[in-house]
Motif scaffolding. Sequence first.
Motif, mmCIF file in Angstrom:
data_model
loop_
_atom_site.group_PDB
_atom_site.id
_atom_site.type_symbol
_atom_site.label_atom_id
_atom_site.label_comp_id
_atom_site.label_asym_id
_atom_site.label_seq_id
_atom_site.Cartn_x
_atom_site.Cartn_y
_atom_site.Cartn_z
ATOM 1 N N LYS A 159 16.741 -14.106 -8.854
ATOM 2 C CA LYS A 159 15.659 -13.217 -9.274
ATOM 3 C C LYS A 159 16.078 -11.761 -9.156
ATOM 4 N N GLU A 207 16.668 -6.412 -16.035
ATOM 5 C CA GLU A 207 15.480 -6.009 -16.779
ATOM 6 C C GLU A 207 15.158 -4.539 -16.532
ATOM 7 N N TYR A 208 15.357 -4.096 -15.311
ATOM 8 C CA TYR A 208 15.142 -2.674 -15.003
ATOM 9 C C TYR A 208 16.124 -1.810 -15.784
ATOM 10 N N SER A 214 5.792 -10.615 -7.372
ATOM 11 C CA SER A 214 6.933 -9.813 -7.767
ATOM 12 C C SER A 214 6.913 -9.505 -9.254
ATOM 13 N N PHE A 242 7.149 -5.667 -11.192
ATOM 14 C CA PHE A 242 8.032 -5.224 -12.261
ATOM 15 C C PHE A 242 7.240 -4.818 -13.498
ATOM 16 N N GLU A 267 14.023 -6.956 -1.780
ATOM 17 C CA GLU A 267 14.646 -6.142 -2.810
ATOM 18 C C GLU A 267 14.165 -4.715 -2.608
ATOM 19 N N ASP A 277 15.886 -9.141 -12.120
ATOM 20 C CA ASP A 277 15.084 -7.924 -12.011
ATOM 21 C C ASP A 277 15.926 -6.685 -12.304
#
Length: 285
Positions: free
Chosen positions: A131, A138-139, A3, A7, A182, A135
């Motif tokens: 997580k 951070e995105y 994962s 990313f 996700e 994620d």
Amino acid sequence: MNSFKYFSEARKAYDSVPVPDALEGRVREGIRQGRAACALRRRRAVRSWVSAAACFTVLLAGLNLSPAVAHAAANVPILGGLFQVLTVASYDKSEDGIDYSVAVPAVEAEGDIAQAVNDAIQAKVDQHMAKARQDWQEYQDAFFTTGGTEEEWAGRTMDVTVDYEIKSQTNARLSFVVTMAEGWVASMEERYCYNLDLAENRAITLRDLLGEEWAEISTAAILRQIEESRDAEGFTYFFSPEEGGFTSVDENTAFYIREDGVPVAVFPRYAIAAGAAGCPEFPLA
């Protein structure tokens, strides 16, 4: 591919985009692909609600979920036998741009194996939720760093799912799969297989099902099906061994048991094939 690498690759793509308009098209297409990739098998139809007291004393013990959105329910596919499968948390909600669709199972049975499995599932659910939130943050940070605006960000969502499917069951044996996914600019899906002998209080292995030559039998079956996947021009989505493709099974190879008793090996997406192959499954018969 893990994962973090998903990313990292997505973030590099954003960093290379000079204008928000180009970013807009990439993000929309990624979200569309992510939603499609994260479509899960429908849940079992029979769900019955249990009392609030049972929810808190039996079902919700140890769950790290908000009481405002976590609803305890019981899904009891076994009437009799040595166990029940319960849906210990079931909810759909949207929060901070994340759409959650969650159904967490637990096995109710005597013996240590059921509790060990329940603890393992809950730990994975907690990790998955943490997580996903990381994620998504951070995105969002990457989006604005590359020049995206609040107006362009509006309406973006991330799909986070937890679901399960019972593959087979007898009075004493149970096989089920828990899926966690996700869906956003990258799609990530993990499946965890549990095969339990509740009478003997232990996990079922491929050796139990296929005998002493289980590794040879399983490896040959998978290699045969990979070869059969080639089209008339010899193309296949599966990687060659030199590219990191399948070579052989081992004790860590995930599998579930079909209703007819045949074990089915399960591999993560991208592990042995291109993403277009999805999450490959191979009956070991």
